[in-house]
Every structure is written in C-alpha cells, then in structure tokens.
Motif scaffolding. Structure first.
Motif, PDB file in Angstrom:
ATOM      1  N   LYS A 167      -7.803  12.648   1.864  1.00 37.71           N
ATOM      2  CA  LYS A 167      -7.269  11.518   2.070  1.00 37.71           C
ATOM      3  C   LYS A 167      -6.856  10.454   0.443  1.00 37.71           C
ATOM      4  N   TRP A 168      -5.284  10.045   0.287  1.00 36.87           N
ATOM      5  CA  TRP A 168      -5.380   9.270  -1.231  1.00 36.87           C
ATOM      6  C   TRP A 168      -5.279   7.599  -0.391  1.00 36.87           C
ATOM      7  N   GLN A 169      -5.592   6.517  -0.896  1.00 32.24           N
ATOM      8  CA  GLN A 169      -4.945   5.146  -1.034  1.00 32.24           C
ATOM      9  C   GLN A 169      -4.563   5.094  -1.848  1.00 32.24           C
ATOM     10  N   ALA A 170      -3.408   3.903  -2.515  1.00 35.16           N
ATOM     11  CA  ALA A 170      -2.944   3.090  -3.355  1.00 35.16           C
ATOM     12  C   ALA A 170      -2.542   1.677  -2.934  1.00 35.16           C
ATOM     13  N   GLU A 171      -2.852   0.528  -3.413  1.00 34.27           N
ATOM     14  CA  GLU A 171      -3.150  -1.024  -3.420  1.00 34.27           C
ATOM     15  C   GLU A 171      -2.327  -1.441  -4.287  1.00 34.27           C
ATOM     16  N   ILE A 176      -6.560   3.134  -6.286  1.00 35.64           N
ATOM     17  CA  ILE A 176      -7.219   3.873  -5.989  1.00 35.64           C
ATOM     18  C   ILE A 176      -8.009   4.262  -5.323  1.00 35.64           C
ATOM     19  N   PRO A 182       0.588  -0.877   0.154  1.00 36.43           N
ATOM     20  CA  PRO A 182       0.318   0.017   0.249  1.00 36.43           C
ATOM     21  C   PRO A 182       0.789   1.673   0.182  1.00 36.43           C
ATOM     22  N   GLY A 210       0.010   5.746  -0.112  1.00 42.90           N
ATOM     23  CA  GLY A 210      -1.794   7.099   0.754  1.00 42.90           C
ATOM     24  C   GLY A 210      -0.561   8.168   1.587  1.00 42.90           C
TER      25      GLY A 210
END
Length: 266
Positions: free
Chosen positions: A92-96, A61, A40, A42
């Motif tokens: 806020k952002w998240q990526a995997e 994402i 991950p 973020g």
C-alpha cells in the motif's frame, strides 16, 4: 481521433487513467494525478508493481507504513531529474502533496522479492543520445539492468524544439529474443511552453497500423506495436515519460531497415 491518443479526462485530480483493459493489452498501466498542496493520493499495488514518478512538485510518500519523507525538487518536468518511488507487489502507498503536484503511477505485473525504495535524481545519469537535430536527453528511472523490478521499465526523455526522438524509428513488438523483445509502451507528453504540440507516428511495416497524431500537453499515446518516432516542433521542447513492460524485462529493439542509414552519421 486516433484510438492511440488519450486526452486528459479532467483539469485536476485523476487526469489520466489507463489500464491494460482500457488499452486493450496485457502489461502496462498508467495514471496521472494532479493534486493541490495538502491533497492526498494512494492505493494498493495488488498483483502489480508500481513506480511513482514525481513529474513536478513535492510530496510526502510512504509505502506499507515506511515513511520516505518529503520528496521532489523540480516544479516542472523540464527542470532536472525526477524523484521516484518503487512500490512492490502487495504493498500500500500513500502520498500527500506538499506543493502543487503531478504524480504519475506506472504499473505492470509484479513479482516476489522486490523491496520499496526511493529512486533519487542522479541514480542513473542523464544521457545525451543522437546528434544534430536528433539530439535528446534521456534519464532512466528504472532500466533493465537495475535488478529492482519484475516487469517495469521507466524512462524520461527531453527533446529540444525542432528535434526528433525515438528516432531513427524502432520497434519492440516481437517476443523473439535475443533479436527483439515484446514491450507495450505508453508516452505521457508535456510541452514547454504548454500551449505547444509535438507529432508522433505509430506504424507497422505493412501499414496495417499507421497513425500520425498531434500530441498536446498532458496527452498519452499508446504504442501496442510498431515504430513510434516523435518530432518536437520549433519553439516547443518536448518531455515524455515512457512506461514499458512485457513478458521479459528486456529492452531489445529492431530498427526500421529503410532508415538504418541514419546511424552512419550521413
């Protein structure tokens, strides 16, 4: 080694981490995350706006809980146009990573009223600039006329081996519109094959700044001011991801007078 040349700080994970403070300027930030499948990444935009660019690989994402799904197509930056995601101020952002992934995070001061969105390949058509050995291929990701951001300008350029780009030399270091805009700029460089190198010079008219650098795969060059041409050596294609920002979201450059004759086609 030149202070304008930033080498990767690791072989994986956070490869590049450039902030306005580390660069000694005001507007532009840039990080590059190299992730394995399943890893991950973020963060929070804070008072910045971000452009997440999938340089290579695929990822799931989301921004502020809005799931954009799996994005990405190309496995190297030399295989077509990118996917990107705009992240507004305060988000806020998240990526995997769903494959091995190189994810760039471009940042600049944010503003109000902008929304998160996916920027898909083909949103802005690839352009061919120049001719002969000055031919290169340009893909705008966030151009000045898209109305999508407060500060960020983001663009990719592919330069074939033996060709020049960001050439004839130009600069954008004066807040003097409509003649010229002030924009700080980073270049994130990749080479194909990756063992190659390219050359970049950053210099001012009075030569108070005059640096010529051999750039290798994964390097970042900083352009605080001055002209900044790139030359790709024979046998190695050059890719670079540019991030620009300044007091106004306008790209208005000034050409080096002694080289303006090159625009006549001679």
């Amino acid at each position: 080694m030149s202070k304008l040349l930033v080498k990767p700080k690791a072989q994986s994970g956070l490869m590049q981490d450039i902030s306005p403070e580390s660069a000694g300027w005001t507007y532009v930030g840039f990080t590059l995350n190299r992730l394995k499948q399943g890893e991950p990444a973020g963060g929070e935009a804070g008072d910045k706006e971000l452009c997440l660019v999938l340089v290579s690989g695929k990822a799931k994402i989301s921004v502020d809980g809005e799931d954009f799904g799996e994005l990405g197509e190309r496995m190297t930056p030399f295989e077509g146009q990118p996917y990107a995601v705009y992240v507004p101020k305060g988000s806020k952002w998240q990526a995997e990573a769903t494959t091995d992934l190189d994810l760039a995070v471009c940042s600049a001061p944010g503003g109000e009223g902008f929304k998160a969105k996916v920027i898909r390949p083909g949103t802005h058509p690839q352009m061919t600039r120049g001719k002969g050995t000055n031919t290169r291929y340009v893909t705008n990701i966030m151009p000045e006329d898209d109305g999508s951001a407060q500060s960020l300008l983001v663009v990719e350029v592919i330069t074939p081996g033996g060709h020049t780009s960001s050439y004839p030399p130009h600069k954008h270091d004066q807040d003097n519109l409509p003649a010229e805009s002030y924009l700080e700029e980073t270049y994130y460089h990749r080479l194909n094959p990756p063992q190659g190198f390219a050359m970049q010079r950053v210099y001012t008219d009075d030569r108070s700044l005059d640096e010529t650098m051999a750039v290798e795969d994964g390097d970042v060059t900083l352009v605080p001011k001055g002209y900044h041409p790139v030359a790709a050596v024979h046998g190695y294609d050059s890719y670079y991801l540019n991030v620009m920002a300044g007091p106004k979201r306008i790209w208005k450059f000034h050409n080096a007078k002694e080289h303006e004759w090159l625009f006549t086609g001679i």
